[in-house]
Enzyme design. Structure first.
Site, PDB file in Angstrom:
ATOM      1  N   ARG A  64       0.843  -1.202   0.000  1.00 42.63           N
ATOM      2  CA  ARG A  64       0.000   0.000   0.000  1.00 42.63           C
ATOM      3  C   ARG A  64       0.881   1.256   0.000  1.00 42.63           C
ATOM      4  O   ARG A  64       0.476   2.324  -0.413  1.00 42.63           O
ATOM      5  CB  ARG A  64      -0.903   0.012   1.223  1.00 42.63           C
ATOM      6  N   ASP A 186      -7.142  19.367 -12.595  1.00 42.62           N
ATOM      7  CA  ASP A 186      -7.419  18.062 -13.194  1.00 42.62           C
ATOM      8  C   ASP A 186      -6.996  18.153 -14.653  1.00 42.62           C
ATOM      9  O   ASP A 186      -7.621  18.836 -15.461  1.00 42.62           O
ATOM     10  CB  ASP A 186      -8.916  17.741 -13.057  1.00 42.62           C
ATOM     11  N   LYS A 211      -7.684   7.114 -18.374  1.00 41.97           N
ATOM     12  CA  LYS A 211      -8.016   7.718 -19.665  1.00 41.97           C
ATOM     13  C   LYS A 211      -6.767   7.742 -20.562  1.00 41.97           C
ATOM     14  O   LYS A 211      -6.189   6.709 -20.826  1.00 41.97           O
ATOM     15  CB  LYS A 211      -8.605   9.113 -19.422  1.00 41.97           C
TER      16      LYS A 211
HETATM   17  C1  LIG Z   1     -12.758   9.933 -15.603  1.00 43.34           C
HETATM   18  C2  LIG Z   1     -12.387  11.218 -14.952  1.00 43.34           C
HETATM   19  C3  LIG Z   1     -12.128  11.288 -13.579  1.00 43.34           C
HETATM   20  C4  LIG Z   1     -12.310  10.088 -12.660  1.00 43.34           C
HETATM   21  O1  LIG Z   1     -11.398   9.077 -12.926  1.00 43.34           O
HETATM   22  P1  LIG Z   1     -11.686   7.489 -12.689  1.00 43.34           P
HETATM   23  O2  LIG Z   1     -10.410   6.874 -13.094  1.00 43.34           O
HETATM   24  O3  LIG Z   1     -12.861   7.135 -13.567  1.00 43.34           O
HETATM   25  O4  LIG Z   1     -12.017   7.306 -11.253  1.00 43.34           O
HETATM   26  C5  LIG Z   1     -11.728  12.505 -13.059  1.00 43.34           C
HETATM   27  N1  LIG Z   1     -11.608  13.607 -13.847  1.00 43.34           N
HETATM   28  C6  LIG Z   1     -11.866  13.575 -15.162  1.00 43.34           C
HETATM   29  C7  LIG Z   1     -11.725  14.825 -15.968  1.00 43.34           C
HETATM   30  C8  LIG Z   1     -12.264  12.388 -15.763  1.00 43.34           C
HETATM   31  O5  LIG Z   1     -12.531  12.374 -17.078  1.00 43.34           O
END
Ligand SMILES: *Cc1c(COP(=O)(O)O)cnc(C)c1O
Length: 373
Positions: A64, A186, A211
């Protein structure tokens, strides 16, 4: 709170010779960072180490906190964004780790149309009285600056998911810092190849590694990256105590996907540019949202939500599925999700451009759109 995380990996030095090369471009770092030190018969790729525990005597000892495979991925992500990276079992786990560091009653400023999961979580925390939440149009710089007064955290997404609004990062970051607020960006939509928020002064970068960074729609992972060593240790402590560590196998896959980031982004972006240009003149499309860069666009369907659903059901090469950033092109009507923000139009279809032939993608999309008119 007490953070249980020990100082940065003693093994970090294994990769330092590669990543401390400021002259190397992100395209190169995506390929070279996080590899084992060279030597006769040393492996070119880091080993997958499926161990939950390690022999005593080192600073960590438990997966972890650290594992050789996640360490390699963290080195690569840190090199790309220009900071120290900590990986999590999903993007949402990374987001929650950051939110968990907020003191009770913290003032958070966030985009009105932020990623659905983050938006729902922020509203939950606000309704439970744990934070004060103020939402802003993130592309309206004067109102972001105004909202920063007295804030503890400015949460930026740019471009936003799925409205593709862009923040003026330097101006928003400067205003937040002037008020003593930290700034998280983000950076999932841009990837570090197209935007590096830490170099613009942001304190923390968030990625859904699920992504574009991993790029093959075959794993869930998240990351936080920061230039602040103390904050990086507190973030690592959140992973340890909240228990959101990714598996060694997924770290291996994510790093393997990351190696081709530059060519994937280049091709996806070229497809996005070309197809959004063609879409602008299509009678079935009432609006195209595309910032002029990046691999994601959103379109509004003139025939309304039912027509948008028919589009999603009739494409054959494009895949009707949520998520984005993979080699395959995906589309979906975002409001099919009950929790999606009401500011997202009902007829909006988000397009994630993959790396297929642009003509095949256009042929499939345009013939489904033609059938709507
Ligand atoms: C998909 C996404 C998230 C969340 O990520 P997960 O891996 O699905 O938990 C956060 N911010 C953005 C902009 C996203 O597209």
């Amino acid at each position: 709170m007490t953070d249980t995380s020990a100082p940065r990996s003693v093994d970090g030095h294994r990769y330092a010779a590669l990543v401390n090369q400021p002259s190397w471009s992100p395209e190169t770092l995506a390929v070279v960072a996080g590899r084992p030190a060279p030597g006769p018969d040393a492996p070119v790729n880091p080993p997958i180490v499926p161990a939950s525990t390690f022999h005593a005597g080192g600073p960590f000892g438990y997966a972890r906190e650290w594992s050789p495979t996640s360490d390699a991925l963290e080195e690569a992500l840190g090199a790309l964004e220009g900071g120290s990276a900590v990986v999590f079992s999903s993007g949402m786990a990374a987001a929650n780790a950051m939110l968990d560091l907020l003191p009770p009653g913290a003032r958070v400023v966030a985009p009105t149309a932020v990623y659905t999961g983050v938006g729902v979580r922020l509203r939950e925390l606000a309704e439970d009285g744990r934070i004060h939440l103020q939402t802003v149009e993130i592309d309206d710089t004067p109102s972001v600056i105004h909202a920063c007064a007295g804030a503890d955290l400015l949460w930026i997404e740019s471009p936003t998911n799925p409205l593709l609004q862009e923040a003026d990062l330097p101006a928003c970051i400067a205003a937040a810092h002037a008020s003593g607020a930290r700034v998280l960006v983000d950076n999932t939509f841009a990837t570090p190849l197209l935007q590096q928020p830490l170099t613009l002064g942001a304190d923390v970068v968030l990625h859904s590694v699920t992504k574009g960074l991993s790029g093959h729609s075959d794993l869930l992972m998240g990351a936080l990256v920061t230039t602040d060593a103390g904050l990086a240790e507190r973030i690592r402590g959140r992973r340890v105590l909240l228990g959101a560590a990714p598996s060694a196998f997924d770290c291996y896959l994510a790093l393997r996907g990351l190696r081709t980031l530059a060519v994937r982004v280049e091709r996806s972006q070229a497809n996005a540019r070309e197809i959004t240009e063609r879409l602008a003149g299509h009678p079935a499309v009432s609006r195209v949202r595309y910032p002029g860069w990046g691999t994601i666009a959103s379109i509004e369907i003139a025939g309304g939500p039912d027509a948008a659903d028919r589009l999603c059901d009739s494409v054959r090469l494009w895949i009707h599925a949520t998520s984005l950033g993979g080699v395959e092109s995906l589309l979906e009507r975002r409001r099919r999700w009950p929790l999606e923000s009401a500011v997202v139009p009902e007829n909006l279809v988000r397009l994630s451009f993959g790396i297929e032939s642009v003509d095949d993608l256009w042929q499939d999309l345009s013939s489904s759109l033609d059938a709507l008119t």
